[in-house]
Motif scaffolding. Structure first.
Motif, PDB file in Angstrom:
ATOM      1  N   ALA A 209      -6.600   2.484   0.845  1.00 19.42           N
ATOM      2  CA  ALA A 209      -6.406   1.097   1.289  1.00 19.42           C
ATOM      3  C   ALA A 209      -5.887   0.240   0.145  1.00 19.42           C
ATOM      4  O   ALA A 209      -6.211  -0.933   0.046  1.00 19.42           O
ATOM      5  CB  ALA A 209      -7.725   0.539   1.820  1.00 19.42           C
ATOM      6  N   ASP A 210      -5.063   0.848  -0.729  1.00 21.81           N
ATOM      7  CA  ASP A 210      -4.514   0.099  -1.863  1.00 21.81           C
ATOM      8  C   ASP A 210      -3.028   0.407  -1.991  1.00 21.81           C
ATOM      9  O   ASP A 210      -2.488   1.195  -1.231  1.00 21.81           O
ATOM     10  CB  ASP A 210      -5.263   0.453  -3.160  1.00 21.81           C
ATOM     11  CG  ASP A 210      -5.226   1.944  -3.462  1.00 21.81           C
ATOM     12  OD1 ASP A 210      -4.181   2.597  -3.241  1.00 21.81           O
ATOM     13  OD2 ASP A 210      -6.244   2.472  -3.931  1.00 21.81           O
ATOM     14  N   THR A 211      -2.381  -0.211  -2.953  1.00 21.79           N
ATOM     15  CA  THR A 211      -0.957   0.026  -3.166  1.00 21.79           C
ATOM     16  C   THR A 211      -0.714   0.853  -4.426  1.00 21.79           C
ATOM     17  O   THR A 211       0.414   0.932  -4.906  1.00 21.79           O
ATOM     18  CB  THR A 211      -0.184  -1.312  -3.238  1.00 21.79           C
ATOM     19  OG1 THR A 211      -0.744  -2.113  -4.282  1.00 21.79           O
ATOM     20  CG2 THR A 211      -0.260  -2.057  -1.915  1.00 21.79           C
ATOM     21  N   ASP A 212      -1.754   1.491  -4.941  1.00 22.91           N
ATOM     22  CA  ASP A 212      -1.621   2.377  -6.097  1.00 22.91           C
ATOM     23  C   ASP A 212      -0.975   3.691  -5.675  1.00 22.91           C
ATOM     24  O   ASP A 212      -1.045   4.084  -4.508  1.00 22.91           O
ATOM     25  CB  ASP A 212      -2.993   2.690  -6.703  1.00 22.91           C
ATOM     26  CG  ASP A 212      -3.699   1.459  -7.243  1.00 22.91           C
ATOM     27  OD1 ASP A 212      -3.008   0.465  -7.565  1.00 22.91           O
ATOM     28  OD2 ASP A 212      -4.938   1.488  -7.329  1.00 22.91           O
ATOM     29  N   ALA A 213      -0.389   4.396  -6.643  1.00 27.13           N
ATOM     30  CA  ALA A 213       0.116   5.740  -6.387  1.00 27.13           C
ATOM     31  C   ALA A 213      -1.080   6.674  -6.296  1.00 27.13           C
ATOM     32  O   ALA A 213      -1.843   6.806  -7.247  1.00 27.13           O
ATOM     33  CB  ALA A 213       1.055   6.172  -7.503  1.00 27.13           C
ATOM     34  N   ASN A 214      -1.289   7.276  -5.157  1.00 20.22           N
ATOM     35  CA  ASN A 214      -2.380   8.220  -4.934  1.00 20.22           C
ATOM     36  C   ASN A 214      -1.799   9.619  -5.014  1.00 20.22           C
ATOM     37  O   ASN A 214      -1.127  10.078  -4.092  1.00 20.22           O
ATOM     38  CB  ASN A 214      -3.023   7.973  -3.570  1.00 20.22           C
ATOM     39  CG  ASN A 214      -3.722   6.631  -3.519  1.00 20.22           C
ATOM     40  OD1 ASN A 214      -4.870   6.531  -3.929  1.00 20.22           O
ATOM     41  ND2 ASN A 214      -3.034   5.599  -3.052  1.00 20.22           N
TER      42      ASN A 214
END
Length: 99
Positions: free
Chosen positions: A15-20
């Motif tokens: 639920a974030d905009t980080d690179a997972n």
């Protein structure tokens, strides 16, 4: 008649905009309207991460709608996911066992 039991292999909320990165999801459930900007992966039995699923399955620039279910091709997995909006749940796969 054989009886089978279906087992899940874990899940993860994103639920974030980080690179997972370093993921191993066979399917993605969309929890709310979501835009994915990176969705790569490949053969789930290797470290390959060269397939761009946004282009190969036609999701580039698409807003996914709450309730959509996206699945990787048989034998493959989504390994890197970046969202620009929304949230998803990634599922690590399913397996069955005969009872």
């Amino acid at each position: 008649m054989a009886n089978f039991r279906l087992f899940g292999n874990g899940c993860e909320l994103i639920a974030d905009t980080d690179a997972n990165t370093g993921k191993q999801f066979e399917s993605i459930y969309v929890r709310e309207d979501t835009v994915i900007t990176v969705l790569t992966g490949g053969n789930k039995s290797t470290t390959a991460n060269a397939t761009n699923y946004l282009t190969s399955i036609g999701l580039s620039g698409v807003t996914l709608v709450k309730g959509d279910l996206i699945t990787a091709p048989m034998g493959e997995a989504f390994k890197s996911i970046t969202l620009s909006s929304g949230s998803i749940i990634g599922y690590g796969g399913w397996f069955q066992q005969q009872l």
